[in-house]
Design an enzyme around this catalytic site. Sequence first.
Site, PDB file in Angstrom:
ATOM      1  N   ASN A 288      30.018   0.332  42.018  1.00  0.00           N
ATOM      2  CA  ASN A 288      30.992   0.836  41.060  1.00  0.00           C
ATOM      3  C   ASN A 288      32.323   0.123  41.295  1.00  0.00           C
ATOM      4  O   ASN A 288      32.896   0.195  42.378  1.00  0.00           O
ATOM      5  CB  ASN A 288      31.200   2.345  41.228  1.00  0.00           C
ATOM      6  CG  ASN A 288      32.235   2.882  40.260  1.00  0.00           C
ATOM      7  OD1 ASN A 288      32.068   2.786  39.047  1.00  0.00           O
ATOM      8  ND2 ASN A 288      33.325   3.424  40.788  1.00  0.00           N
ATOM      9  N   GLU A 289      32.762  -0.608  40.280  1.00  0.00           N
ATOM     10  CA  GLU A 289      34.050  -1.305  40.299  1.00  0.00           C
ATOM     11  C   GLU A 289      34.232  -2.229  41.513  1.00  0.00           C
ATOM     12  O   GLU A 289      35.263  -2.199  42.189  1.00  0.00           O
ATOM     13  CB  GLU A 289      35.212  -0.310  40.227  1.00  0.00           C
ATOM     14  CG  GLU A 289      35.204   0.519  38.947  1.00  0.00           C
ATOM     15  CD  GLU A 289      36.409   1.428  38.831  1.00  0.00           C
ATOM     16  OE1 GLU A 289      37.058   1.726  39.861  1.00  0.00           O
ATOM     17  OE2 GLU A 289      36.729   1.842  37.697  1.00  0.00           O
TER      18      GLU A 289
ATOM     19  N   PHE B 129      42.619  14.092  35.872  1.00  0.00           N
ATOM     20  CA  PHE B 129      41.849  13.496  34.785  1.00  0.00           C
ATOM     21  C   PHE B 129      40.887  14.498  34.139  1.00  0.00           C
ATOM     22  O   PHE B 129      40.219  14.150  33.163  1.00  0.00           O
ATOM     23  CB  PHE B 129      41.020  12.320  35.309  1.00  0.00           C
ATOM     24  CG  PHE B 129      41.749  11.011  35.375  1.00  0.00           C
ATOM     25  CD1 PHE B 129      41.725  10.130  34.313  1.00  0.00           C
ATOM     26  CD2 PHE B 129      42.440  10.651  36.516  1.00  0.00           C
ATOM     27  CE1 PHE B 129      42.381   8.906  34.377  1.00  0.00           C
ATOM     28  CE2 PHE B 129      43.092   9.431  36.601  1.00  0.00           C
ATOM     29  CZ  PHE B 129      43.065   8.551  35.528  1.00  0.00           C
TER      30      PHE B 129
ATOM     31  N   GLU C 293      41.906  11.676  43.515  1.00  0.00           N
ATOM     32  CA  GLU C 293      41.909  10.350  42.887  1.00  0.00           C
ATOM     33  C   GLU C 293      42.398   9.273  43.853  1.00  0.00           C
ATOM     34  O   GLU C 293      43.565   8.900  43.862  1.00  0.00           O
ATOM     35  CB  GLU C 293      42.795  10.373  41.635  1.00  0.00           C
ATOM     36  CG  GLU C 293      42.176  11.074  40.452  1.00  0.00           C
ATOM     37  CD  GLU C 293      41.032  10.278  39.830  1.00  0.00           C
ATOM     38  OE1 GLU C 293      40.932   9.056  40.095  1.00  0.00           O
ATOM     39  OE2 GLU C 293      40.241  10.880  39.086  1.00  0.00           O
ATOM     40  N   TRP C 294      41.475   8.743  44.663  1.00  0.00           N
ATOM     41  CA  TRP C 294      41.782   7.617  45.521  1.00  0.00           C
ATOM     42  C   TRP C 294      43.100   7.844  46.273  1.00  0.00           C
ATOM     43  O   TRP C 294      43.337   8.922  46.791  1.00  0.00           O
ATOM     44  CB  TRP C 294      41.808   6.319  44.701  1.00  0.00           C
ATOM     45  CG  TRP C 294      40.467   5.902  44.185  1.00  0.00           C
ATOM     46  CD1 TRP C 294      39.800   6.460  43.143  1.00  0.00           C
ATOM     47  CD2 TRP C 294      39.617   4.885  44.708  1.00  0.00           C
ATOM     48  NE1 TRP C 294      38.592   5.822  42.966  1.00  0.00           N
ATOM     49  CE2 TRP C 294      38.458   4.856  43.900  1.00  0.00           C
ATOM     50  CE3 TRP C 294      39.737   3.968  45.751  1.00  0.00           C
ATOM     51  CZ2 TRP C 294      37.423   3.958  44.127  1.00  0.00           C
ATOM     52  CZ3 TRP C 294      38.704   3.076  45.971  1.00  0.00           C
ATOM     53  CH2 TRP C 294      37.556   3.083  45.168  1.00  0.00           C
TER      54      TRP C 294
ATOM     55  N   TYR D  63      39.948   1.949  30.571  1.00  0.00           N
ATOM     56  CA  TYR D  63      41.026   2.912  30.374  1.00  0.00           C
ATOM     57  C   TYR D  63      42.174   2.363  29.538  1.00  0.00           C
ATOM     58  O   TYR D  63      42.828   3.120  28.828  1.00  0.00           O
ATOM     59  CB  TYR D  63      41.602   3.350  31.728  1.00  0.00           C
ATOM     60  CG  TYR D  63      40.676   4.177  32.566  1.00  0.00           C
ATOM     61  CD1 TYR D  63      40.708   5.566  32.512  1.00  0.00           C
ATOM     62  CD2 TYR D  63      39.761   3.580  33.424  1.00  0.00           C
ATOM     63  CE1 TYR D  63      39.857   6.338  33.293  1.00  0.00           C
ATOM     64  CE2 TYR D  63      38.908   4.337  34.206  1.00  0.00           C
ATOM     65  CZ  TYR D  63      38.954   5.717  34.132  1.00  0.00           C
ATOM     66  OH  TYR D  63      38.098   6.468  34.897  1.00  0.00           O
TER      67      TYR D  63
ATOM     68  N   TRP E 261      35.806  10.391  32.065  1.00  0.00           N
ATOM     69  CA  TRP E 261      36.315  10.632  33.410  1.00  0.00           C
ATOM     70  C   TRP E 261      37.512  11.560  33.263  1.00  0.00           C
ATOM     71  O   TRP E 261      38.514  11.178  32.696  1.00  0.00           O
ATOM     72  CB  TRP E 261      36.727   9.329  34.105  1.00  0.00           C
ATOM     73  CG  TRP E 261      37.096   9.587  35.535  1.00  0.00           C
ATOM     74  CD1 TRP E 261      38.352   9.827  36.041  1.00  0.00           C
ATOM     75  CD2 TRP E 261      36.200   9.698  36.636  1.00  0.00           C
ATOM     76  NE1 TRP E 261      38.296  10.067  37.384  1.00  0.00           N
ATOM     77  CE2 TRP E 261      36.976  10.000  37.776  1.00  0.00           C
ATOM     78  CE3 TRP E 261      34.812   9.597  36.769  1.00  0.00           C
ATOM     79  CZ2 TRP E 261      36.406  10.182  39.035  1.00  0.00           C
ATOM     80  CZ3 TRP E 261      34.269   9.771  38.017  1.00  0.00           C
ATOM     81  CH2 TRP E 261      35.063  10.055  39.136  1.00  0.00           C
TER      82      TRP E 261
ATOM     83  N   GLU F 249      33.086   5.156  32.473  1.00  0.00           N
ATOM     84  CA  GLU F 249      34.330   5.907  32.699  1.00  0.00           C
ATOM     85  C   GLU F 249      35.297   5.616  31.571  1.00  0.00           C
ATOM     86  O   GLU F 249      35.454   4.466  31.153  1.00  0.00           O
ATOM     87  CB  GLU F 249      35.009   5.512  34.019  1.00  0.00           C
ATOM     88  CG  GLU F 249      34.355   6.018  35.277  1.00  0.00           C
ATOM     89  CD  GLU F 249      35.172   5.669  36.520  1.00  0.00           C
ATOM     90  OE1 GLU F 249      36.423   5.525  36.413  1.00  0.00           O
ATOM     91  OE2 GLU F 249      34.570   5.527  37.598  1.00  0.00           O
TER      92      GLU F 249
END
Length: 361
Positions: free
Chosen positions: A39-40, A320, A311-312, A183, A304, A257
Amino acid sequence: METRYGGWLGAGIREEFDYYADVCFKAFGDRVKFWATFNEPNLFTRLAYVLGKYPPARCSAPFGTCDSGNSHREPYVAAHNMLLSHAAAVHNYKKNYQATQGGSIGIVIAMKWYEPLTNTTEDILAARRALSFEVDWFLEPIFFGDYPREMHELLASNLPKFTSEEKSLLQKNKADFIGVNHYTTIYVKDCISSPCDLNTYEAYEGNALVLATGERDGVAIGKPTAFDGYYVVPEGMEQIVKYVNQRYTNTPVYVTENGYSQYSNNTMDELMNDGERVNYLQGYLTFLSSAIRKGANVRGYFVWSIIDNFEWTFGFTVRFGLYHVDYETQKRTPKMSAKWYRDFLMGSRPTDQVQTLRADS
């Protein structure tokens, strides 16, 4: 893994990842029908090995002041090992599990859409170059067996090379689907033909030699959100989906997402009656629908996120979720957006009830 191999900088981690994936296929393959190897990975490598903001926090000047690292080479070494780990896992799944388990396996890439800051040839090429360094960096090796031409030209010896056997492994084990995490859209300016004002290197895609900015002549590209550098630009959804669909030969796409962030210190009324999130989802779904009507092979869409979460490095400072979470009690309460999205999934048009629906209705 970090101690033994140097994390993703060491080739030995590929075998470990292949083993890990095999354990997952055996344990969960009877229920899991969609696998994403990473993922990413493009975002992770940039944050961890270019800017040094995420572990293992490796970077070099002018991108950061880490204890160690090389921002011009290490992100591409890490990505190289991720790509070959991906290929090994896909090969294993397709050879030993897919026929009996009936699932699909792909990869998920973080994707902005890039618009040229001006209509000059230089900025138009810069926008194309930014996509190469963000999207095609991972997808071209998977589908075509090598890195994009622009990366070869600019990175030269800093870009690892695939052996003929590795190219064959990649091309014989293409992803079944591409996951798109989208996004926002931003402008890019060329930094090859003219100098850039590099006040912030986070906005400077240095190895691609472009400067990313959310403003043109003092006007934002879209309404800002709680995530710095993320703007509401619904049209970008159609553009990025069409780009992926056309470049990667109609490979199935899942928007894995897409969502809108709020500041956690907003009032409870603002958090619950999240009309801006409803408008965001309405806009992005409208342009996704347009892409599908024009032939894009889109198989699914995920907001998402269903709930507010950690969040990170932003922690709990942004939200979100379609559902509000009270972090003290863990109580979950549907926001206005949850009710709008429910009605949309049950058949309402995206524009229905946007102005009248409230979380307390």
